[in-house]
Design an enzyme around this catalytic site. Structure first.
Site, PDB file in Angstrom:
ATOM      1  N   GLY A 188       0.821  -1.200   0.000  1.00 34.97           N
ATOM      2  CA  GLY A 188       0.000   0.000   0.000  1.00 34.97           C
ATOM      3  C   GLY A 188       0.856   1.251   0.000  1.00 34.97           C
ATOM      4  O   GLY A 188       2.052   1.215   0.294  1.00 34.97           O
ATOM      5  N   CYS A 189       0.233   2.364  -0.330  1.00 30.98           N
ATOM      6  CA  CYS A 189       0.973   3.629  -0.407  1.00 30.98           C
ATOM      7  C   CYS A 189       1.443   4.075   0.970  1.00 30.98           C
ATOM      8  O   CYS A 189       2.623   4.400   1.159  1.00 30.98           O
ATOM      9  CB  CYS A 189       0.131   4.700  -1.088  1.00 30.98           C
ATOM     10  SG  CYS A 189      -1.543   4.871  -0.438  1.00 30.98           S
ATOM     11  N   TYR A 190       0.545   4.103   1.951  1.00 30.79           N
ATOM     12  CA  TYR A 190       0.975   4.504   3.302  1.00 30.79           C
ATOM     13  C   TYR A 190       2.025   3.541   3.852  1.00 30.79           C
ATOM     14  O   TYR A 190       3.034   3.985   4.421  1.00 30.79           O
ATOM     15  CB  TYR A 190      -0.226   4.564   4.253  1.00 30.79           C
ATOM     16  CG  TYR A 190      -1.153   5.746   4.057  1.00 30.79           C
ATOM     17  CD1 TYR A 190      -0.686   7.053   4.144  1.00 30.79           C
ATOM     18  CD2 TYR A 190      -2.513   5.551   3.815  1.00 30.79           C
ATOM     19  CE1 TYR A 190      -1.551   8.135   3.988  1.00 30.79           C
ATOM     20  CE2 TYR A 190      -3.379   6.637   3.663  1.00 30.79           C
ATOM     21  CZ  TYR A 190      -2.895   7.922   3.762  1.00 30.79           C
ATOM     22  OH  TYR A 190      -3.743   8.987   3.618  1.00 30.79           O
ATOM     23  N   THR A 216       4.232   1.798   2.296  1.00 31.93           N
ATOM     24  CA  THR A 216       5.528   1.983   1.631  1.00 31.93           C
ATOM     25  C   THR A 216       6.307   3.126   2.270  1.00 31.93           C
ATOM     26  O   THR A 216       7.480   2.972   2.640  1.00 31.93           O
ATOM     27  CB  THR A 216       5.321   2.245   0.129  1.00 31.93           C
ATOM     28  OG1 THR A 216       4.747   1.075  -0.462  1.00 31.93           O
ATOM     29  CG2 THR A 216       6.631   2.575  -0.572  1.00 31.93           C
TER      30      THR A 216
END
Lengths: 349, 349, 349, 349
Positions: free
Chosen positions: D152-154, D156
């Site tokens: 996921g973006c968060y 990462t």
């Protein structure tokens, strides 16, 4: 036609300069050998532009034509108007090819330059020599020359949107009105109250109505096509965004032309030029659809009721309106494909 | 002339409705007795609009003309086009005064309405009765009437910017071009791809060129002044901002008028009307300078070279273009000062 | 308790000063008799702030304590840190009441001031005299004093969000972390690369981590509640928006408290103070919900898993964080209702 | 190790899908052979994304695993959570390699998945098989596998910022607080009131505090490093911008470490990984400095006073947080350099 070229950038700490770096990093045949700044020489370029950390590990050089010529073959001058006019002759003298991004070599008429720019103009000889680098129109003229004058951002969007119709005799040049809108980056990186976030954000403003220094450039180039003097109404506006220009242009039609007629005319005119994309009927381009790329997208609204055509033209002002077209001109000077190293897809969203 | 009025708002959960609430909270003579929403009745208004927490502690009511009439004397209908046309007759029937913010009662010509709006038009009788509430122009007509049709946002900025010059015969009505720009709130609160932040931000786009439903309203009102049919070129653009409209207008001048001439003409024309501010020579208003307020600011650029005048007119689309002008019309209906409860200073920055 | 007051504003050309004007224009008991600017005296205030055209028709005055005292009873000093420290003693000497919006009179400890602000501190006597104007907490102390030190924007949001819990002993003061975010207007109107639109837009950045000059102010006030020294982690971020502050605060709980417990505690604590709105369980305030208004909205997330409470507090940094709270303090000094002239509804959207 | 690969993209009309296209157009060894959309198959991709005009002249295909396998070797599934879980087994069955951008294969614990995502989890067998594609940490595990679960973006931004310190034992895992901020594109292209421009612009809001579905993913991965369960406080905020994530992270230090210590530790840890850039002491990265690129930039503020370290980590959520890291994982699967086709300079400004 050589296979590669060593280039330098003067004015590397402005938005045009740093965008030249972004594209030249991807260019398969150009190597940046010097990034130059009059004000910040000796410091790492990534200090002022941390996004270049680890990407360009290089100190800024000072402005010394002989030293530049010792390293580079071609130099981009992304310097302010007035500075280029004095610097370019020295660079040419030192044996460099020059692509100038200022407005100093665009007007062929010294008196007009001095009226609009309020500086002394360069020599008539150099003004005559400089090729006006509107790539899709004057590409062949760019081959193998010493000096290219890169067009202004507003003129690029405006001229690409008007020239085919004007050349075909479809519009009345006495009726042209250009309503132009630009993001803030067009005004450069120097801080001022006019580009303070709190003044720009949630705000839309007009400025320099009928007084913008790009007017004589537009009129000069339209006159060249029309074969007689052309005078336009020209309004510039600031949009609360960083990148992008739209010019919305109005002209009386010399006949009953439809959107489809215009689309066909323009597609034929720009055939073989990948960076001009003519949109289908009933749709108009938005600035974000070319953001970060070298495209100029054009759409039409022909109106029977008023007998006028509305042309919408968009570019990224820092790319097709500055750094991208400059590299396109470099490609044309070198005899390469005009889109070499410029094929980046627009960044969306 | 009564000293106070009880009002209701239908469509309280749209941007126009909630702005009516913001201003009416400050109004010394109006009391909001009912906030109404067809879709959300029964829930607290602060649920969808938490900024109203503790300020308006009230549940949304349903749409019931008799119940409204039992509580209120006047109702603002901030309802979609098509809905107002059906609802307003019932509200009038119930004995209410109505100020309608939709476009349903603006066009006097039923056929034109049906062509541009693609709904059935209201009865000709009601269309004839409805006063077009462009306050500074038709203020006296508003006194003591039952039904006011509040002007559209684009027409308000356009008409206030053109009428004095057109009435004076200074401009050629066949040459009028209106290049309009609006913030996103003008499209309402309903979510769509077109108002998605990631699609709008850092983007500038044209839409509905020569097809916007405000065109016949503008042409109808200009024709009323000109005494003959008027046809305009009209382009609408979306600006990446929430509030604000600018219309940049171009017309050929019927003589050699200067900026000072225009300034004097307009200042005299709008004398006594505090919400139109005519700017000094060489400056043009920006949208943020009227944000959150009921002002319409106007500036000029007369151009000898082309013989054209450029007029720049700005408003806050939700205030002077909707809720603010509606309250101004309420004041005029009641015989009060037009600026009563509307004197908020623009919010800057 | 007098019925009205004549006020002057020093620093009228900054964002704090111009916001004081916006609110004071609506205030029923205050009259602005002089707007003062060291740099622009003699020019109309509407020249730099065209949104004030026709609203405030007045030239800027110079900074002369005797002249100010001849016209006004109270002066707001919206002057830079370092300037206020020197100017305020002269204003008091001239017999004026002063509400100071700089940071110069907030720290009681001269050494701390000099460490964090890098200027010489005002006299200890004046520091002792100055009332720290966090209105909801120290309102009674403000009555009838000569000098109020208006709190900083970050401290206002932080302290209103932490004090009730700290006072109740529900949180461990050694565990406090404040993650703060602010719009750009907090940095003032002076142009710099840091507030250039193209650098701020589409950007989110941290700055001065653990080094912001508001830290000692926050720690001083928390220590006053806790009865012993308090040290916090404090990070400031810039949000690409003009107005608004959110502080997201974390602390270990000294027990098993729920959101409902916190809501009840805070509602009781702020009972009678209309500008603090404690939100319901499961919702947190957004900055736009207080924009343009004097509200401070607070929400909670108590977490069993980690034993921590997260408090979210939002204000409009120019209003509750500056001009609005200053007027609230003026009201308290005068013995008036704290919300007099401040009841504007937030501007939404 | 083959020299090239044919790829397909399912979910091509979302922001992740269209960003995959932008990067894959530049990739020297990948060829996009099919762009797939369940909802829009049969229409040209440039219809919904006009920025792709002339760049990708291709109709959207439907979702048919056999047909995909007939054309492609590898497929990116940029499909919603819940959809991937059902689709991926069919794609694997058809013989395709899969890089999944949804959250469906990230949690190894089916019960945790079902609690946080509220769908049925995929089979334990596939969850065990899926490699968690945090490229810089688990790159070697990605080689030659069938299924990669893209982080996921968060997570990462969070994990790259915490893992080296946690692994070194320098921070106390019980004290970790993550204050995260994201641009709007992270919520996808589907229109909702929550991403309406007028609701997002000039607004900053917190959401899903301690309830975001990325929390168990972060805790799972931190526990894997710590060797015991880890629980974090996690707040997510929406920033009024399109792209970019910053996580500001706080943790108690297990000793007296300086910024220089952290910089050295992280530079060694990420040595050879070009996309993590560790910033120098006293500076922190801003989101715009990685915009449009695959970089993750990290900075530190070690605080003696509180004994805490603050780590600032930024990524472009659509690139390193989605499409870019997915391509990086494709490179690793294939045994190529991890930065192949990903070396685009951030777009600035």
């Amino acid at each position: 036609m050589s296979n590669s070229i060593r280039v330098a950038i003067i004015g590397s700490t402005g938005y045009g300069g740093v965008e030249l770096i972004r594209f030249l990093q991807q260019h398969p045949r150009a190597e940046v050998v010097s990034v130059i700044s009059a004000s910040s020489s000796g410091t790492p370029i990534s200090e002022g532009f941390p996004h270049l950390t680890d990407i360009m590990v290089r100190n800024l050089d000072g402005v010394n034509p002989e030293e530049i010529a010792a390293k580079a073959e071609l130099v981009f001058t992304a310097t302010p108007s007035g500075v280029s006019g004095k610097l370019v002759p020295q660079l040419l003298e030192a044996g460099l090819k020059v692509i100038d991004l200022s407005g100093d070599f665009r007007l062929k008429d010294r008196a007009a330059y001095e009226e609009w720019y309020q500086h002394e103009a360069p020599s008539q000889e150099l003004l005559d020599e400089a090729v006006y680098g509107l790539s899709e129109i004057y590409g062949p003229d760019a081959h193998d020359v010493r000096l290219i004058s890169n067009p202004g951002c507003y003129p690029t969007a405006t001229l690409l949107g008007l020239i085919p119709a004007l050349k075909a005799g479809w519009i009345d040049h006495r009726s042209i009105i250009v309503d132009a809108k630009s993001g803030i980056s067009g005004a450069g990186r120097k801080a001022s109250l006019g580009n303070h976030f709190a003044e720009v954000n949630e705000n839309f403003k007009a400025y320099k109505i009928n007084r913008h220094q790009h007017i004589p450039e537009i009129e000069q180039e339209l006159a060249r096509i029309a074969g007689e003097p052309v005078t336009v109404s020209f309004t510039t506006h600031l949009v609360p965004m960083t990148r992008g220009i739209m010019t919305t242009m109005y002209a009386g039609m010399n006949g009953q032309y439809t959107n489809e007629d215009f689309i066909q005319l323009y597609r034929e005119y720009y055939n073989g030029h990948p960076f001009v994309r003519v949109r289908g009927a009933g749709t108009w381009p938005a600035t974000k659809e070319v953001s970060g790329s070298n495209y100029c997208d054009i759409g039409f609204a022909a109106d029977e009721r008023t007998g006028r055509i509305t042309v919408v033209s968009v570019i990224d002002n820092i790319v097709k309106g500055a750094a991208g077209q400059a590299i396109q001109n470099m490609n044309l000077m070198q005899g390469w494909e005009e889109n070499l190293g410029l094929g980046l897809t627009p960044v969306y969203p």
